[in-house]
Design an enzyme around this catalytic site. Structure first.
Site, PDB file in Angstrom:
ATOM      1  CE  LYS A  91     -47.341  11.174 -28.040  1.00 27.49           C
ATOM      2  NZ  LYS A  91     -48.252  11.526 -26.953  1.00 27.49           N
ATOM      3  CB  VAL A 188     -56.551  29.753 -15.286  1.00 29.35           C
ATOM      4  CG1 VAL A 188     -56.448  29.260 -13.862  1.00 29.35           C
ATOM      5  CG2 VAL A 188     -56.008  31.179 -15.402  1.00 29.35           C
ATOM      6  N   GLY A 189     -55.776  27.935 -18.501  1.00 21.57           N
ATOM      7  CA  GLY A 189     -56.254  27.732 -19.873  1.00 21.57           C
ATOM      8  C   GLY A 189     -57.409  26.745 -19.836  1.00 21.57           C
TER       9      GLY A 189
HETATM   10  P1  NAD Z   1     -53.797  25.504 -22.463  1.00 19.89           P
HETATM   11  O1  NAD Z   1     -52.784  25.919 -23.460  1.00 19.89           O
HETATM   12  O2  NAD Z   1     -55.233  25.713 -22.725  1.00 19.89           O
HETATM   13  O3  NAD Z   1     -53.492  26.152 -21.037  1.00 19.89           O
HETATM   14  C1  NAD Z   1     -52.216  26.455 -20.589  1.00 19.89           C
HETATM   15  C2  NAD Z   1     -52.289  27.854 -20.006  1.00 19.89           C
HETATM   16  O4  NAD Z   1     -51.033  28.142 -19.423  1.00 19.89           O
HETATM   17  C3  NAD Z   1     -52.584  28.929 -21.050  1.00 19.89           C
HETATM   18  O5  NAD Z   1     -53.653  29.734 -20.607  1.00 19.89           O
HETATM   19  C4  NAD Z   1     -51.280  29.712 -21.118  1.00 19.89           C
HETATM   20  O6  NAD Z   1     -51.482  31.094 -21.369  1.00 19.89           O
HETATM   21  C5  NAD Z   1     -50.725  29.478 -19.728  1.00 19.89           C
HETATM   22  N1  NAD Z   1     -49.280  29.677 -19.608  1.00 19.89           N
HETATM   23  C6  NAD Z   1     -48.320  29.451 -20.531  1.00 19.89           C
HETATM   24  N2  NAD Z   1     -47.120  29.749 -20.026  1.00 19.89           N
HETATM   25  C7  NAD Z   1     -47.322  30.148 -18.751  1.00 19.89           C
HETATM   26  C8  NAD Z   1     -46.469  30.582 -17.716  1.00 19.89           C
HETATM   27  N3  NAD Z   1     -45.158  30.697 -17.872  1.00 19.89           N
HETATM   28  N4  NAD Z   1     -47.031  30.892 -16.521  1.00 19.89           N
HETATM   29  C9  NAD Z   1     -48.364  30.819 -16.348  1.00 19.89           C
HETATM   30  N5  NAD Z   1     -49.230  30.429 -17.301  1.00 19.89           N
HETATM   31  C10 NAD Z   1     -48.710  30.096 -18.494  1.00 19.89           C
HETATM   32  O7  NAD Z   1     -53.497  23.932 -22.204  1.00 19.89           O
HETATM   33  P2  NAD Z   1     -54.430  22.907 -21.432  1.00 19.89           P
HETATM   34  O8  NAD Z   1     -55.122  22.070 -22.431  1.00 19.89           O
HETATM   35  O9  NAD Z   1     -55.181  23.590 -20.362  1.00 19.89           O
HETATM   36  O10 NAD Z   1     -53.316  21.968 -20.769  1.00 19.89           O
HETATM   37  C11 NAD Z   1     -52.574  22.417 -19.657  1.00 19.89           C
HETATM   38  C12 NAD Z   1     -51.461  21.409 -19.359  1.00 19.89           C
HETATM   39  O11 NAD Z   1     -52.025  20.131 -19.100  1.00 19.89           O
HETATM   40  C13 NAD Z   1     -50.494  21.202 -20.517  1.00 19.89           C
HETATM   41  O12 NAD Z   1     -49.214  20.953 -19.982  1.00 19.89           O
HETATM   42  C14 NAD Z   1     -51.007  19.938 -21.198  1.00 19.89           C
HETATM   43  O13 NAD Z   1     -49.990  19.245 -21.851  1.00 19.89           O
HETATM   44  C15 NAD Z   1     -51.508  19.159 -19.996  1.00 19.89           C
HETATM   45  N6  NAD Z   1     -52.567  18.211 -20.328  1.00 19.89           N
HETATM   46  C16 NAD Z   1     -53.732  18.661 -20.881  1.00 19.89           C
HETATM   47  C17 NAD Z   1     -54.750  17.763 -21.169  1.00 19.89           C
HETATM   48  C18 NAD Z   1     -56.059  18.235 -21.762  1.00 19.89           C
HETATM   49  O14 NAD Z   1     -57.042  17.480 -21.735  1.00 19.89           O
HETATM   50  N7  NAD Z   1     -56.139  19.443 -22.275  1.00 19.89           N
HETATM   51  C19 NAD Z   1     -54.591  16.402 -20.891  1.00 19.89           C
HETATM   52  C20 NAD Z   1     -53.381  15.974 -20.298  1.00 19.89           C
HETATM   53  C21 NAD Z   1     -52.381  16.892 -20.022  1.00 19.89           C
END
Ligand code: NAD
Length: 352
Positions: A91, A188-189
């Site tokens: 990292k 649901v991001g």
């Molecule tokens: P994202 O930011 O697109 O989605 C997160 C969603 O959560 C957003 O829509 C946001 O508005 C919502 N949110 C924030 N605070 C909230 C709350 N208090 N209650 C409800 N919803 C809330 O992120 P992502 O890429 O979809 O990733 C989601 C999670 O998965 C993160 O923790 C990320 O670290 C983890 N992750 C993502 C990936 C990837 O490929 N994108 C890979 C490994 C881990």
């Protein structure tokens, strides 16, 4: 995973600590002119070059940045080992300066730092760094696994989470489909949306929440999901709670609220503290360790970096089902929480 909360008082502390945690090496770069202070921690190269994102955030002091780099590098070793990748764990942490006169030159200098390590560390986007920064880094080194030319990893992460949910259903109910299963998704991001889509296609009933109402509406309209307020998601009576938004959502406040049988979602660091894994186990809630179930994105990124096909990546992601099933079975056999079992398996792979 055992938390790293040791205070590093001097250089000897760092040597003692990294030896105890079996780190490979730790590198520092300082460029006064550019205000660049960067740390690259390489935890393990047993299975291949170390790979992990480049975090670019503010830190109260250098100690906390070093500890973050060490903690995250070790986490990547465990994640990559459990996913069965030919990569180790590393990292980079760049301490975000108050002033950064030239962002391009700043990330070029970081790219040169990565390049000096000759491929022992491969970098990628992480909190605070952008795909544009990765493109700048890639102008100085080939050791970059995510650039703007690459596709969004979220559908691949969601595929892995779907597989984890199916493994949990198989383990608990000896069921191979999601008919009549109720899944509550927090967030649901990018990942949560694709997950909702996949689960809807498999017949699951969905409840979703998000602070972004547009994201919620999309799931209601496209998948017939029910919606709840963000503070209500923990207490939704459901089969599966899928955290896809924030870390530390299993904590002393949320634990008494949970009415699910399974927790399986994409969010990183879902357990606020290691004791919360034991608390879930005692409560009879099956927890899919986050760093295994959310490995789809890193699997896809490494396969692309190695010029392998999407089909090959998907095959590996689909196999997360078997990896998690094994963890669930061992947890039942040894009567230990799943996160502890996962750490033990990863540790044995890395150090035996
Ligand atoms: P994202 O930011 O697109 O989605 C997160 C969603 O959560 C957003 O829509 C946001 O508005 C919502 N949110 C924030 N605070 C909230 C709350 N208090 N209650 C409800 N919803 C809330 O992120 P992502 O890429 O979809 O990733 C989601 C999670 O998965 C993160 O923790 C990320 O670290 C983890 N992750 C993502 C990936 C990837 O490929 N994108 C890979 C490994 C881990």
């Amino acid at each position: 995973m055992q938390q790293i909360d040791k205070k590093l008082n001097n250089i000897d502390d760092i040597f003692e600590f990294t030896a105890h945690e079996k780190f490979s090496d730790l590198h520092f770069k300082w460029n006064e002119e550019l205000n660049l202070k960067a740390i690259i921690a390489i935890h393990s190269t047993k299975f291949g070059p170390s790979l992990g994102g480049c975090r670019f955030i503010e830190y109260p002091n250098t100690d906390s940045a070093v500890i973050d780099a060490l903690r995250l590098a070790r986490g990547m070793s465990y994640k990559n080992a459990m996913a069965g990748l030919n990569y180790g764990g590393g990292k980079a942490v760049i301490i975000k300066p108050r002033e950064m006169p030239d962002r391009v030159a700043f990330f070029e200098a970081f790219g040169e730092f990565v390049n000096e390590l000759g491929g022992r560390y491969i970098t990628a986007k992480d909190s605070g760094s952008t795909l544009e920064d990765m493109d700048v880094i890639a102008s100085k080194t080939n050791y970059v696994a995510s650039t703007s030319a690459m596709v969004d990893p979220s559908p691949f992460t969601a595929l892995g989470v779907k597989q984890g949910i199916l493994a949990a259903i198989e383990h608990l109910y000896q069921k191979k489909d999601l008919e009549d299963m109720h899944v509550a998704i927090q967030g649901v991001g990018y990942v949560g949306y694709y997950l909702a889509k996949y689960l809807h296609e498999l017949g699951a009933r969905l409840t979703v929440c998000d602070i972004d109402q547009t994201a919620v509406r999309r799931c209601v309209e496209e998948f017939g999901a029910s919606q709840v307020a963000t503070n209500e998601i923990y207490s939704v009576p459901c089969d599966i709670f899928s955290p896809c938004a924030l870390g530390a959502i299993v904590n002393d406040e949320t634990l008494p609220l949970l009415h699910c049988k399974i927790i399986a979602g994409a969010a990183n660091n879902q357990l606020a503290q290691i004791r919360h894994g034991q608390a879930l186990f005692d409560k009879g809630i099956l927890y899919a360790p986050d760093y295994i179930i959310n490995a789809g994105g890193v699997i896809h990124a490494t396969y692309k970096y190695d010029n392998r096909s999407d089909e090959q990546a998907n095959e590996k992601i689909i196999n997360l089902y078997e990896v998690l099933l094994h963890v669930f079975e061992q947890s039942k056999k040894e009567q230990k929480p799943t996160d502890i079992i996962a750490d033990e398996i990863a540790y044995a792979k890395l150090h035996n």
